[in-house]
Design a protein around this motif. Structure first.
Motif, PDB file in Angstrom:
ATOM      1  N   ALA A  37       0.827  -1.203   0.000  1.00 31.99           N
ATOM      2  CA  ALA A  37       0.000   0.000   0.000  1.00 31.99           C
ATOM      3  C   ALA A  37       0.863   1.257   0.000  1.00 31.99           C
ATOM      4  N   LEU A  38       1.931   1.246   0.796  1.00 29.31           N
ATOM      5  CA  LEU A  38       2.823   2.417   0.845  1.00 29.31           C
ATOM      6  C   LEU A  38       3.504   2.642  -0.498  1.00 29.31           C
ATOM      7  N   GLU A  39       3.855   1.568  -1.168  1.00 31.21           N
ATOM      8  CA  GLU A  39       4.483   1.690  -2.489  1.00 31.21           C
ATOM      9  C   GLU A  39       3.492   2.296  -3.482  1.00 31.21           C
ATOM     10  N   LEU A  40       2.233   1.883  -3.407  1.00 32.48           N
ATOM     11  CA  LEU A  40       1.202   2.447  -4.287  1.00 32.48           C
ATOM     12  C   LEU A  40       0.986   3.934  -3.987  1.00 32.48           C
ATOM     13  N   LEU A  41       0.976   4.287  -2.689  1.00 27.16           N
ATOM     14  CA  LEU A  41       0.771   5.690  -2.304  1.00 27.16           C
ATOM     15  C   LEU A  41       1.897   6.595  -2.788  1.00 27.16           C
ATOM     16  N   SER A  42       3.073   6.019  -2.944  1.00 28.30           N
ATOM     17  CA  SER A  42       4.199   6.824  -3.445  1.00 28.30           C
ATOM     18  C   SER A  42       4.035   7.162  -4.916  1.00 28.30           C
ATOM     19  N   ARG A  43       3.161   6.422  -5.614  1.00 28.96           N
ATOM     20  CA  ARG A  43       2.955   6.648  -7.044  1.00 28.96           C
ATOM     21  C   ARG A  43       1.647   7.348  -7.365  1.00 28.96           C
ATOM     22  N   GLU A  44       0.639   7.142  -6.528  1.00 22.90           N
ATOM     23  CA  GLU A  44      -0.692   7.644  -6.846  1.00 22.90           C
ATOM     24  C   GLU A  44      -1.311   8.357  -5.647  1.00 22.90           C
TER      25      GLU A  44
END
Length: 452
Positions: A37-44
Motif C-alpha cells: 500500500a505504501l508503495e502504491l501511495l508513493s505513485r498515486e
C-alpha cells in the motif's frame, strides 16, 4: 468519484469492499499488506484509505502512522474484528477518521465512506482558501517579521467566519489593508467591499449614506436613495475610524448588528441586509466608553475579535522589504529609473522612528524618487530631518567612529564610486575620470564592492 485504497490481508474482504465501492462509482485500488500500500501511495494519490487493523509484519495503527508521516492527512477508516473500547480510543487518538467492525453492514460502510470523503473535500476547500488568503494578503501586507506573521495567521483564522472584527492600530499602519484581506479571503469575496470613513461625514450625512433615505425625508431629498448597508448586501462593510461614529447613530448601528435589518431615513419599511461589518480605529474605545462618547453594548458587538496592527517601529526589520516594494511601485507610476536604495539611505530609513508608520515610509519613498537624479535613492533625496540636507550631502554623515579604519575607508570609497557613477550617468569611463583612476581599476572596485 474518489480513488479509494483498500488494505487487508484477507482476499475476501478486499474483493467485497472493492466491488461494493466500485458499484458506487469509485475507483478502487487494493493491497494485501501495508508495504504494498505504501508503495502504491508513493505513485498515486488517493482520497480515502480503508485498512484492516490486524495484519502481519505491520498492523493498521503502524500503517496509519506511516501514512501520516509520509503522505499527510489522508482520511483513514480502520476495520477490525477485535474491537474493544481501548482499541477504538487508540485508533481515533492516532488520527483515524472512524473505525468499523467486521463483519460490516454494506450501508454502514457506504455511509462512513461518504462522510469521510465529504470531510476530505472540506479540508481541500479550506486548504485552497488558506492558499488564496496567503496570496492575496501577502501581495499587500508585506513583512517577514514575527509581528506581521502573527497578524497574517490571525487573519487566516478569522477571515472565513461572519464574525465582526475590530481592527486597532496607529494611523498609517495599514488597517484598511487588513480589512481588505479579511474580505478577499472570506466566502463573501464575490460580494462588494464598501468602505466608509466615519470621520469624513457630518452626522446627518453619515446617516443618509449608511441607511439611505426616502424621497422627501429632509430638505433636498428629491428621490429615494439606497444606503451603503444595502449596497454591501452579501459582502462586507468596512467602517474606518469607528471612534468618530456619532453617538446618536450608534443605537441604529447596534440594531443592524443584532437583527440584520434597518429602516431608511424617513421610511417605515424594514430592510434586511446580509452584511459583515468590520471596523477600525486608532482611538481607545474603552476610554471613550468611560467618557460617555461610545456605547458599551455596541463596543462588545463590534469587538468580537480584535486584530492589532503593529506600528512600524515594532517591526523595523520589515523596512527594507517595504521600502524596496514602494521603490518598485513608484518607479512604474512615475516613470523613473530609480531601482535601488543606497546603503546609507537604508541606514537612514532604519534609524527613523516612523511616527506616521508605513504610510509615512511610502510618502518618503515617493518624495525621494521625485528628487532623485540617479539610479539609486541617496540620503540627500530624503526629506529632512530623515535625510541629509543637500548642501551637506558630501559630508558622509552616516560614518561613525567605533569601527576599524579600513572598514570606514572602504565605505567612503564605495560611496564616492557610487556618486561618480551617478554623476556620469553610469558611463564607466567618465566615472573613472572623475575619480582620477583608470577604467580597469574602476571595474576592479565595482566587483569588489558589488556595484556592477
Amino acid at each position: 468519484m474518489a480513488h479509494i485504497l483498500v488494505v487487508d490481508d484477507e482476499k475476501n474482504y478486499r474483493t467485497v469492499l472493492g466491488q461494493l465501492l466500485a458499484d458506487e462509482g469509485h475507483r478502487v485500488s487494493t493491497a494485501d499488506n501495508p508495504f504494498a500500500a505504501l508503495e502504491l501511495l508513493s505513485r498515486e494519490q488517493v482520497a480515502l484509505i480503508l485498512s484492516d487493523l490486524k495484519m502481519p509484519r505491520m498492523n493498521g495503527l503502524e500503517f496509519l502512522q506511516r501514512v501520516q508521516a509520509d503522505f499527510g492527512a489522508i482520511p483513514f477508516v480502520m476495520l477490525t474484528a477485535f474491537a474493544t473500547v481501548e482499541t477504538a480510543l487508540e485508533t481515533m487518538k492516532a488520527g483515524a477518521f472512524d473505525y468499523l467492525l467486521k463483519p460490516f453492514n454494506n450501508q454502514e460502510i457506504l455511509l462512513v465512506v461518504e462522510k469521510a470523503l465529504a470531510y476530505a473535500r472540506l479540508e481541500s476547500e479550506n486548504d485552497a482558501l488558506r492558499r488564496q488568503l496567503k496570496q492575496s494578503v501577502e501581495h499587500e501586507i508585506l513583512g517577514r517579521s514575527p509581528a506581521i506573521r502573527r497578524l497574517l495567521e490571525d487573519i487566516s483564522r478569522v477571515a472565513p467566519a461572519r464574525t465582526s472584527v475590530l481592527i486597532t492600530g496607529e494611523t498609517g499602519t495599514g488597517k484598511e489593508l487588513v480589512a481588505r484581506a479579511l474580505h478577499r479571503a472570506s466566502p463573501r469575496e464575490a460580494g462588494p467591499l464598501v468602505t466608509v470613513n466615519c470621520a469624513a461625514f457630518a452626522e446627518t450625512l453619515l446617516e443618509s449614506e449608511l441607511f439611505g433615505h426616502e424621497r422627501g425625508a429632509f430638505t433636498g431629498a428629491s428621490e429615494r436613495k439606497r444606503g451603503l448597508l444595502e449596497v454591501a448586501d452579501g459582502g462586507t462593510l468596512f467602517l474606518d475610524e469607528i471612534g468618530e461614529f456619532p453617538l446618536p447613530l450608534q443605537a441604529k448601528l447596534l440594531r443592524v448588528l443584532q437583527e440584520r435589518r434597518f429602516r431608511r431615513v424617513g421610511g417605515t419599511a424594514e430592510i434586511e441586509s446580509d452584511v459583515r461589518i468590520i471596523t477600525a480605529t486608532h482611538r481607545d474605545l474603552r476610554e471613550m466608553i468611560a467618557a460617555g462618547g461610545f456605547r458599551e453594548d455596541l463596543f462588545y458587538r463590534l469587538n468580537v475579535v480584535t486584530l492589532q496592527v503593529p506600528p512600524l517601529r515594532e517591526h523595523p526589520e520589515d523596512i527594507p522589504l517595504l521600502a524596496t516594494e514602494f521603490l518598485r511601485r513608484f518607479a512604474g507610476e512615475l516613470g523613473r529609473p530609480v531601482a535601488d536604495l543606497a546603503p546609507p539611505t537604508l541606514e537612514a530609513l532604519q534609524r527613523h522612528g516612523w511616527p506616521g508608520n508605513v504610510r509615512e515610509l511610502q510618502n518618503v519613498i515617493e518624495r525621494g524618487m521625485l528628487f532623485c537624479t540617479g539610479n539609486a535613492l541617496q540620503p540627500e533625496d530624503l526629506p529632512e530631518p530623515l535625510g541629509t540636507p543637500r548642501e551637506q550631502a558630501g559630508a558622509l554623515p552616516w560614518l561613525t567612529l567605533g569601527r576599524p579604519l579600513p572598514e570606514l575607508l572602504e565605505e567612503v570609497e564605495g560611496e564616492l564610486i557610487r556618486k561618480a557613477l551617478v554623476s556620469a550617468r553610469g558611463v564607466q569611463a567618465q566615472a573613472a575620470e572623475l575619480l582620477g583612476i583608470s577604467r580597469s581599476n574602476l571595474q576592479y572596485k565595482l566587483k569588489k564592492y558589488r556595484l556592477e
